[in-house]
Design an enzyme around this catalytic site. Sequence first.
Site, PDB file in Angstrom:
ATOM      1  CD  GLN A   1      -4.025   5.043   3.818  1.00 50.65           C
ATOM      2  OE1 GLN A   1      -3.339   5.676   4.604  1.00 50.65           O
ATOM      3  NE2 GLN A   1      -3.511   4.190   2.935  1.00 50.65           N
TER       4      GLN A   1
ATOM      5  CG  HIS B   1       1.454   9.261   0.676  1.00 55.05           C
ATOM      6  ND1 HIS B   1       1.839   8.541  -0.436  1.00 55.05           N
ATOM      7  CD2 HIS B   1       0.435   8.554   1.242  1.00 55.05           C
ATOM      8  CE1 HIS B   1       1.063   7.462  -0.530  1.00 55.05           C
ATOM      9  NE2 HIS B   1       0.216   7.434   0.483  1.00 55.05           N
ATOM     10  CD  GLU B   2       0.163   8.564   5.087  1.00 50.29           C
ATOM     11  OE1 GLU B   2      -1.062   8.330   5.039  1.00 50.29           O
ATOM     12  OE2 GLU B   2       1.009   7.810   4.566  1.00 50.29           O
TER      13      GLU B   2
ATOM     14  N   GLY C   1       3.220   5.168   7.023  1.00 57.33           N
ATOM     15  CA  GLY C   1       2.239   6.218   7.261  1.00 57.33           C
ATOM     16  C   GLY C   1       0.845   5.659   7.015  1.00 57.33           C
TER      17      GLY C   1
ATOM     18  CG  HIS D   1      -4.275   8.879   2.120  1.00 54.74           C
ATOM     19  ND1 HIS D   1      -4.937   8.088   1.209  1.00 54.74           N
ATOM     20  CD2 HIS D   1      -3.022   8.379   2.215  1.00 54.74           C
ATOM     21  CE1 HIS D   1      -4.108   7.141   0.771  1.00 54.74           C
ATOM     22  NE2 HIS D   1      -2.932   7.298   1.367  1.00 54.74           N
TER      23      HIS D   1
ATOM     24  CB  CYS E   1      -0.544   4.156  -1.404  1.00 52.99           C
ATOM     25  SG  CYS E   1      -2.003   4.685  -0.478  1.00 52.99           S
ATOM     26  CG  LEU E   2      -0.053   0.748   3.996  1.00 51.41           C
ATOM     27  CD1 LEU E   2      -0.323   0.864   5.496  1.00 51.41           C
ATOM     28  CD2 LEU E   2       0.727  -0.520   3.687  1.00 51.41           C
TER      29      LEU E   2
HETATM   30 CO    CO Z   1      -1.283   6.145   1.041  1.00 50.91          CO
END
Ligand code: CO
Length: 161
Positions: free
Chosen positions: A51, A135-136, A46, A139, A93-94
Amino acid sequence: MAIFELRINKDPILRRKAVEVRNFDFSLSSLTENMFETMYDSKGIGLAAPQIGISQRLIVIDIEEIDADFPPLALVNPTITESSGEELGEEGCLSLPDFRAIVRRSTEISINAQNIDGQAVHFSAQGLMARVLQHEIDHLDGILITDRLRPEDQELLEKVD
Ligand code: CO
């Protein structure tokens, strides 16, 4: 197509509330393609636009490798309209390299959003898909998994700089 540089750790853009997308034009579809590319390049499942430094309400998800029932998904202006149940699960998380934590999420959620053509979409999701969506969407509101740590996991914050 292009791969964007990921914004990580204390980058302030990760803390900003992203703005609603209003223009459903070519630049939105090309941004979406580039977000998929960037996500696949980083082996993520995701990615949210903040991000990659773009503070707009756009997310991409692809959990097909884990659950073949779900094709890749791009959502614009997503909101959670209903949620039920609670479960714990591990997330990464990236934007937080090498960080993983147990996060409490709703088991089942309903989503209102638009596709990249601007058409309204409504659906329900559970399990992993519901977790990734939560989660997304976090963000887009400047929320990271470090904000959702259980009390007993607070010392993990020392790993983030
Ligand atoms: Co994330």
